[in-house]
Enzyme design. Structure first.
Site: not given
Length: 305
Positions: A212, A215
Site C-alpha cells: 500500500e 501506491h
C-alpha cells in the site's frame, strides 16, 4: 489467487465517483493484498500528469537523466505517523509492533530480500492510539472523519492507520497525484491483523503495508492494464495479464518479453513469496517523490541543476 472481477465505487463529498482502493478475496478464501481499482485511462492520465510535472519542474521527464542530475547519494527518509485505531479490546497494536513494521518497510525498500534498493527509508515520527469503535470497525465509512481528526503533516508525511478493515479487504491507499486536490484524505489504511507478526496466515509479514505504501509513493500493480500499454508504466516490470495467485514458481501470461514478476511487492500473492522492487520502480518512486511529495526540494534541485 482469484480476484473479484466486479468494480466497486464510493462517492466522495463532491459527488464524483472514486475507486475503492481495497483488497478483495475469493468468497470463503483468505484475504489478499489489494486492488487499486483504476481504469486504463486513469492510469494513463496519472502517468501523463507525472511526466508533465517533471517537465515543468526539471525540463525533462527522463527518469534516468533526472537521477544523474539529482545525484541522490543520500536516501529519502519518510516520516511515518502511526495511528492505531481500536475499539478498546481489539486492534491495540503496541509501539513495539509499530517499530517492527517500520523495520519491515526499511528492509523491503532497502532490497534486503534480493530486490533493488529503492533509496527510500522510513522513520517512526509518532505513535498514537485512538479508541473509537465505529472508526475501528468501519474505516471505509469513516475514512474522511478519521483523517480529518488524526492526519498530520504535509505531502511528504506518511499517515498510516490500522483498523479492522475486514475479511474482504486488507488495506487501501491514496496516490501522490491526488494530494493536490484532496490533501486531507491522503494516507494509507490497513488491517491490523496484516502487520508484521499479525494473525492473518500468509499475510503476516507486513507486506500489505509495503504494497500500500508503494501506491502512496506512486507505483501501480505489476499487472496493471494486463498485456496492454502502458502496463504499470515501469520499463523493467514485464507485462502481466493476471495477478499472481498464492506462491507461483513461474508464470508468463503476456507475449511481451519477460516472465511475470510474481515476487514483486506490487503484485498479488502471499507475503511468503514477495521479496522485491525493481530498479525501475525505485526510479519511479524517487521521481514521484520529487514531483509530488517533496515540492520544495524539487524546485531547489531545479534551480541548482
Amino acid at each position: 489467487m482469484v480476484r473479484a472481477t466486479s468494480h466497486t465505487a464510493a462517492c466522495d463529498t463532491s459527488g464524483h465517483a472514486r475507486p475503492v482502493r481495497g483488497v478483495l478475496r475469493r468468497s470463503g478464501g483468505p484475504p489478499v493484498h489489494d486492488r487499486a481499482d483504476l481504469s486504463r485511462s486513469q492510469v494513463q492520465a496519472m502517468l501523463d500528469d507525472l511526466r508533465r510535472t517533471l517537465r515543468a519542474e526539471y525540463g525533462t521527464d527522463d527518469e534516468r537523466m533526472l537521477e544523474a542530475r539529482w545525484r541522490r547519494a543520500r536516501r529519502i527518509v519518510v516520516p511515518v505517523r502511526f495511528h492505531v485505531l481500536t475499539d478498546g479490546r481489539h486492534g491495540r497494536l503496541s509501539k513495539a509492533k509499530a517499530k517492527r513494521q517500520i523495520a519491515t518497510l526499511n528492509a523491503a525498500y532497502g532490497g534486503k530480500w534480493g530486490g533493488a534498493d529503492t533509496g527510500l527509508r522510513f522513520r517512526l515520527a509518532s505513535y498514537r492510539v485512538t479508541v473509537q469503535p465505529a472508526w475501528f470497525l468501519r474505516p471505509h465509512v469513516y475514512e474522511r472523519a478519521i483523517k480529518k481528526r488524526l492526519r498530520k503533516g504535509g505531502p511528504g508525511t506518511l499517515n498510516l492507520f490500522t483498523a479492522a478493515v475486514g475479511v474482504d479487504v486488507l488495506g487501501f491507499s491514496t496516490f501522490p497525484q491526488w494530494y493536490r486536490q484532496d490533501p486531507r484524505n491522503d494516507g494509507v489504511v490497513v488491517d491490523y491483523r496484516s502487520v508484521t507478526g499479525g494473525t492473518y496466515r500468509h499475510f503476516d509479514r507486513g507486506f500489505t503495508i509495503v504494497h500500500e505504501v508503494g501506491h502512496w509513493l506512486g507505483l501501480f500493480h505489476t499487472f496493471e492494464n494486463g498485456c496492454q500499454t502502458p502496463g504499470d508504466g515501469v520499463a523493467d516490470t514485464p507485462y502481466e495479464s493476471t495477478p499472481a495467485e498464492a506462491c507461483p514458481r513461474h508464470k508468463d501470461t503476456c507475449p511481451q518479453r519477460g516472465a511475470d514478476p510474481v515476487r514483486n511487492f506490487m503484485n498479488y500473492g502471499w507475503d511468503d513469496c514477495m521479496r522485491e522492487f525493481t530498479a525501475g520502480q525505485g526510479r519511479r518512486l524517487r521521481a514521484a517523490w520529487a514531483a509530488y511529495r517533496e515540492p520544495r526540494r524539487a524546485k531547489s534541485a531545479r534551480g541548482k541543476a
